[in-house]
Design a protein around this motif. Sequence first.
Motif, mmCIF file in Angstrom:
data_model
loop_
_atom_site.group_PDB
_atom_site.id
_atom_site.type_symbol
_atom_site.label_atom_id
_atom_site.label_comp_id
_atom_site.label_asym_id
_atom_site.label_seq_id
_atom_site.Cartn_x
_atom_site.Cartn_y
_atom_site.Cartn_z
ATOM 1 N N CYS A 52 54.677 59.089 25.964
ATOM 2 C CA CYS A 52 52.974 59.009 26.048
ATOM 3 C C CYS A 52 52.621 57.996 25.452
ATOM 4 O O CYS A 52 51.314 57.528 25.361
ATOM 5 N N CYS A 67 49.317 57.927 31.794
ATOM 6 C CA CYS A 67 48.456 58.543 32.761
ATOM 7 C C CYS A 67 47.322 57.545 32.929
ATOM 8 O O CYS A 67 46.451 57.384 31.937
ATOM 9 N N GLY A 124 43.684 60.689 32.486
ATOM 10 C CA GLY A 124 44.657 61.605 32.489
ATOM 11 C C GLY A 124 45.074 62.118 31.201
ATOM 12 O O GLY A 124 45.415 60.927 30.512
ATOM 13 N N CYS A 141 48.136 62.947 28.946
ATOM 14 C CA CYS A 141 49.652 62.875 28.789
ATOM 15 C C CYS A 141 50.026 63.967 27.721
ATOM 16 O O CYS A 141 49.952 64.378 26.880
ATOM 17 N N THR A 160 54.195 64.387 31.443
ATOM 18 C CA THR A 160 53.727 64.926 32.663
ATOM 19 C C THR A 160 51.926 64.663 32.406
ATOM 20 O O THR A 160 51.585 64.310 31.079
ATOM 21 N N CYS A 161 51.576 64.375 33.446
ATOM 22 C CA CYS A 161 50.012 63.899 33.346
ATOM 23 C C CYS A 161 48.977 65.099 34.032
ATOM 24 O O CYS A 161 49.229 65.677 34.951
ATOM 25 N N ASP A 162 47.985 65.358 33.033
ATOM 26 C CA ASP A 162 47.216 66.472 33.414
ATOM 27 C C ASP A 162 45.704 65.663 33.705
ATOM 28 O O ASP A 162 45.142 65.098 33.019
ATOM 29 N N CYS A 163 45.982 65.663 35.100
ATOM 30 C CA CYS A 163 44.465 64.926 35.945
ATOM 31 C C CYS A 163 43.345 65.634 36.050
ATOM 32 O O CYS A 163 43.323 66.897 35.871
ATOM 33 N N ILE A 197 50.721 60.035 37.778
ATOM 34 C CA ILE A 197 50.354 59.445 36.873
ATOM 35 C C ILE A 197 48.819 59.151 36.798
ATOM 36 O O ILE A 197 48.180 58.409 36.709
ATOM 37 N N CYS A 198 48.352 60.191 37.816
ATOM 38 C CA CYS A 198 46.587 60.338 38.142
ATOM 39 C C CYS A 198 46.331 59.056 38.815
ATOM 40 O O CYS A 198 45.218 58.652 38.688
ATOM 41 N N GLU A 199 47.221 58.440 39.634
ATOM 42 C CA GLU A 199 46.889 57.169 40.303
ATOM 43 C C GLU A 199 46.078 57.278 41.745
ATOM 44 O O GLU A 199 45.658 56.416 42.137
#
Length: 817
Positions: A397, A402, A406, A408, A416-419, A427-429
């Motif tokens: 991270c 993210c 988002g 990380c 992992t990314c929490d969006c 990656i919340c893209e």
Amino acid sequence: MLRTYILPILTYGLEIVIPTGKILDNLQIQYKKLLKQILSLNINVADPAVYLISGLLPIEAEIHLKILSLFGNIARANKNSSEWRLAERQLQIKSFDSNSWFIDMKKICIKYNLENPLSLIYNEMSKGKWKKMTTTAVHEYWTTRINEEIMYYSSLKYIPTSSFKVGKIHPLALANSANQRDINRIPIRIKIATGSYILQTNRAAYNQNNVDPTCKLCDQAEESLSHFLLLLEYIKTYGTFQDGCDVKNYGFIRPKILISPYTLFGSAIKDTHLSINPREAKSFLTRTRRSANDCTDEHWCELNVEYCTQHFEEGREEYCPKRSTPCGNGTTCYLSQPCYNPVHPIETSCTEDLCMSFPCENGGNCSVINATHISYTCACVSGYNQSTDCATDYDECASNPCLNDGSCGNHFNQFTCDCNDRFEGIICEKDCRPGPADIVFIVDTSSSLKGDVNRSITFIREFVDKLPIGVDDFQIAVITFGREPYVLFDLDDYTNKADIIHALDLIEGREEGTLTVPALQKAVEISLSSSLGSRLSSAYHYIVLLYDGLSSDPNDVSTFVQTSSVPIVTVGIGHSVLHNELLTVSGHAEYVSSPSHFNDLYNRFLREIIHTDCNDCTLHTEADVIILLDINNNQTNENLNSRQKYGTRALIDAIVHSNSDVNISMYTYTDEPDIVFSFTNDKDAMIAQAFKIGKDVFSTSSNTSHALLHIGESGFYPFHDGRHSARKFVVLISDGNWMNTDAIKMEIIKMKQSSIEVHAIFAGEDGNMDNLIYVMDDPSHVYYVHDENYADTRSLNVLASLTSYYTCDNDIFTNRQ
């Protein structure tokens, strides 16, 4: 127990009150947590592993099966029952974006590629056959989806997926006996396969020795890394625990460790080998240390002195601290004589080769940087930080991977990314909230549209009502025009809906000509000028032109639109509409719309301004089109041929080119309609059949209202190969020389109420355009393709484009904050 007791409680009543959105998400989260607890898995283990190992379906799938089962009961009910009649009516008349339970169930059928539910109502299926069909479809869908999702998780790459089958526990979670030790091994091998296993010695260290460090595989020795890896190799070779966990004479670990759950854990598992590179094997564990084969064995050590000098880390750690004189700066202690015997005990010495101090932790490999050995570097196992000599986990991270705020989560060798609700993706893209967008509406207020200004205002108001207005969402500008453009307000003049709607009420018609190019120029200027409120590259841009396609400067329009850098959408409004000019301005048939297709245009906007991978909008391509050709003898052969050439044939060409999922049927009529061909998409066969038709020499007039009534009642039914889920069109090709226009208009209104659209094609030299326009639900439903001085069938591409459309979630802006 889970399927017998827990699942029925969790899903009780959810086949009636169907959960969606956040409610469904929360239900699935709790269900996955429960499954992970049952499987003794860490909460951070990737979700697909839970279903792969347990053989269970996601809670969403379980709910869908209950819904489909309930619908099967309704479909098999008595045809006079209120349930069956309600299902028939709802499926026939409710639109795809309604809140009907039956439409939600219809969407579920589409999701799993099941038959249209309305056809199932009419063609009753036995309970067993229905259950088998729906269960198979749901299982196949989720098997494919779970296997696809597993590919995205590097931590699951060692789990064999070939054994996955819904309803069947994965071999990794099976024991071959009721022996307690065999059962205790199940959580261990699941954790190893999912990359979440922690050595017992490390668990003990983390918990201040409140955890027993004894190996759970053999219950005889502490589970250190050397014990664990050497034990694996021994078991692989001999397939037994007969000597417990004594690592003596096991042989050194080979370059590639093949871990068979069958030989490793004593369970009868076949074809589930895990092929793990030794460096990757270490990444399952939290600490590793370099270990010699058996340098404590005098004979073996004497035969492998060089090896033990370089690898006997345990001996170095024991004897180097006992040196009477510590090694100086730039040197390190090592075992110059690593083998112990009574004649010459183990000896230590100092060297400039810093790699002899085994500085690289957790399985890292040390190498000197130059010939003097005064510097070294560590090649770490993937996931460990080189800057700390592989002693610590690398913080994935740290680089802030993210996007879009988002959060990380750092995990071993991955993140992992929490969006937030607006974004999706690894990656919340993926931005799944429509917008931001700048929309400039142009309203024709000239003489020809003076009486239709209110329709244009209503159209814009509907947009404003549905869209979130603001500097971070949608901005609206409005221009009116006749001979000259007039800017009602710029993009940044109003930031709330009430002000925009109030300003719209100021629009009124004027007695003047229609010069379209100056209005388009002004709209482009506003779209590309930051001083007028444009957000330039940080927003999408559209121009929406509401007019009848009857410009006073058509040649200039054609020239201008070729250079416009802003997409232009045209909306046909007026007493009569020339689609060809609308198409010229927009450049794409999908960008030509009408007030009657407001939702199509609105949803297409939404779909275009969200990420392509977002699933809030769904494309529908099924459509059934019936061509209804008037063959009365009052028309000349030449005019009938024109209607066949510029109407029937051109329409078939346009539809087949536009959408391969459209089926076409054809009828002719005078007194009674006669079918020419049933629904098909075979272009050549359709055209061949159509051109065999001639006039009805016995009838000089036609009963159009009766023909429409017949088509509306039975033309789209399954026995004519109609599809209940398809969008339905009737295209009327006639001279329009009718006396009973009110009766025809009434039938067209009734068909609209049954979700059947009626359009008309004007072709030939003897047609009555006014009658055609009068009976249609909207003047834009009449397509002018041919007369004695004109022939252009491009407008039929607009009609063909209506056969495919998007629907988007009604709460898309609420869910995507």
